[in-house]
Each structure stands twice: as C-alpha cells, then as structure tokens.
Scaffold this active site. Sequence first.
Site, mmCIF file in Angstrom:
data_model
loop_
_atom_site.group_PDB
_atom_site.id
_atom_site.type_symbol
_atom_site.label_atom_id
_atom_site.label_comp_id
_atom_site.label_asym_id
_atom_site.label_seq_id
_atom_site.Cartn_x
_atom_site.Cartn_y
_atom_site.Cartn_z
ATOM 1 C CB CYS A 63 9.035 9.912 5.557
ATOM 2 S SG CYS A 63 10.633 9.603 4.827
ATOM 3 C CG HIS A 64 12.352 12.684 10.218
ATOM 4 N ND1 HIS A 64 12.131 11.386 10.633
ATOM 5 C CD2 HIS A 64 12.172 13.458 11.313
ATOM 6 C CE1 HIS A 64 11.823 11.381 11.915
ATOM 7 N NE2 HIS A 64 11.837 12.615 12.356
ATOM 8 C CD GLU A 99 13.893 9.202 2.472
ATOM 9 O OE1 GLU A 99 13.395 10.090 3.180
ATOM 10 O OE2 GLU A 99 14.318 8.118 2.946
ATOM 11 C CG ASP A 113 0.838 5.192 -16.869
ATOM 12 O OD1 ASP A 113 -0.403 5.010 -16.850
ATOM 13 O OD2 ASP A 113 1.385 6.142 -17.457
#
Length: 304
Positions: A63-64, A99, A113
């Site tokens: 990923c850039h 993203e 969580d």
Amino acid sequence: MINITHKSPTLRKAIAQAIVKVSAQATIDAIVEKKVPKGDVFEMAKVAGLFAAKRTADMIPDCHPLPVEFTAISYEIKDWEVYIFVEIHTIYKTGVEVEAMHAASVVALTMYDMLKPIDKNISIEQIKLVEKKGGKTDFRKSIEKEIKAAVIVCSDSITAGKAEDRAGKVIIKKLENLGVVVPDYGVIPDEKEVIQNQVKDLVSKNRDLIIVTGGTGLSPRDVTPEAVRPLLDREIPGIEEAIRSYGQQRTPYSMLSRSLAGLIGNTLVLALPGSTKGAEESMDAIFPAILHIFRVMEGPGFKH
C-alpha cells in the site's frame, strides 16, 4: 509497490463498511447508554479508526503512503448489528479504498475488544468496500458513438527510413486500449504544407481525433505547431497546459515543448512530442479524461 509515477493526482473517495454483530439487546443498550466497563465504545473505536486510516501503509506492505485529507466514521444500529461506515478522501495518484477498509476493520476490532467482557458471542462480518470514486475509470465515461482517430508521425528521419517509429505506435496502443478505433496511420516529413494537407484530408474523412506526433520542439525543422495552428477553429489551451504540467513534474525539459490542441469543426487535433517518452507521457496526462470532449459535443442535451 507498483509504479504509479505515470498517474496524475485526482480527488479520490472511498467508503467502506464493517458489521459488528452482538448476541443480546443488553449489549446494544450498554453501548448506547455508555455503560460498557472499558469506556465509550463508539468514541474509542472512532479514535482507533482514525489512527488506522493514517497508518495503513505501515501495515499493508504493497500500500502506498498517501495523504489522508478527510476521514469520517459513523455508526448505524440495526437490531443486534452495528454497521460501521468509514469515508476517506484524498487528492493523490491512487485510491483510498484499502485505507477505508483497514480503518473499518480496526474500528470493528476495537469494538470487539471493548465488548467481549460483557458478550462472549460477538462476530465481525462483511468488511467490504461500499463505494469508490476518482480513479481513471470514473473519467472513462461511455460515449454513444464510435471514436475514430488518425495518428500522423512527423519525422524526416523516419520518412527516409533512417529511424523506426515508436511514438506513433505507443499512441495507437493507448488509444486502442481505450476503445478508440485507429483506421489511419502514416509517416510524413517535417514539412508545413505536407502536414497541413494531411490534416485537412483527415478532417474531410470526418475523423473525430487527429494526433500529430513530432515537430513540437525548437529545432529549425520543428514546424508542426506552425502548420496546425492556422487550421484550428478553436484552440484548447487547457489541454496544452495539462500536457506540459504533467511533463514538468517528470523533467524540466518539458517546458520546451510546444504541444498544441484545438478543434477543426468537430475534429479534435492534438500535436504531441515526437519522442517515445514524450508521446507516452502526453497521452497519460490527458487520456481518458480528454474523451469527455466528445460527450460535450453531443449537443445541448448533455449535462456536465
């Protein structure tokens, strides 16, 4: 990482979703009433999502790294499911869908969580891309009619058989990849009258697009702009600016190019550099977005 240096920055948007499914109404009530022992689930998960959006390139190898210029995280409760939506914007050469999905995943994991002490049967489902905008495909709009193009190579040396044409063939390949038909291809010398006669002939054949490659530099034999400009009914300086701006980001010599663009009737005429690299970069700079001109010329019924 793949090479994206040939791409141009555009506004890119992506929306991703994830679903956190709980096993009891009591869990939903605890989230809404902010009674989860670990804290405010929505707010803490949102903060985690913001961190994830900005750190995606650190986690996904191919990923850039890119500037994340807007992020919005929202929630929607449907029965025992919490829908997470992440929207990300940037102005860059590549999209932000990874993203957005990464951020949605981390929001969901954070919720898991925080909720696991009060609910042992939580699942994370449907992490997916909902929408993306801003890539080249968005500018590759369907055009009602078939676009027919002609490619003219202006070169004394190629005409004399002393060199091989590469620029013209690169242009043809890129046009064909976009679905443009190229019935005409030829090589002519750098002669003003010859260039003008060739362009006039192709216009008379109702070609939609004529690309002349070569003769846009500053040597004594570079006369393509001088040949083409008098024939134009309307010049389109924005196309010329886009070509030079794109090239300037790659080599300072681009400022010496005299690329030209304009209309002769309904025929779009482009004069591009004759070097293979110059022709290729010029095509990358303006295609496929330039094909929008043919939709504009379809008539007053077209809506921008």
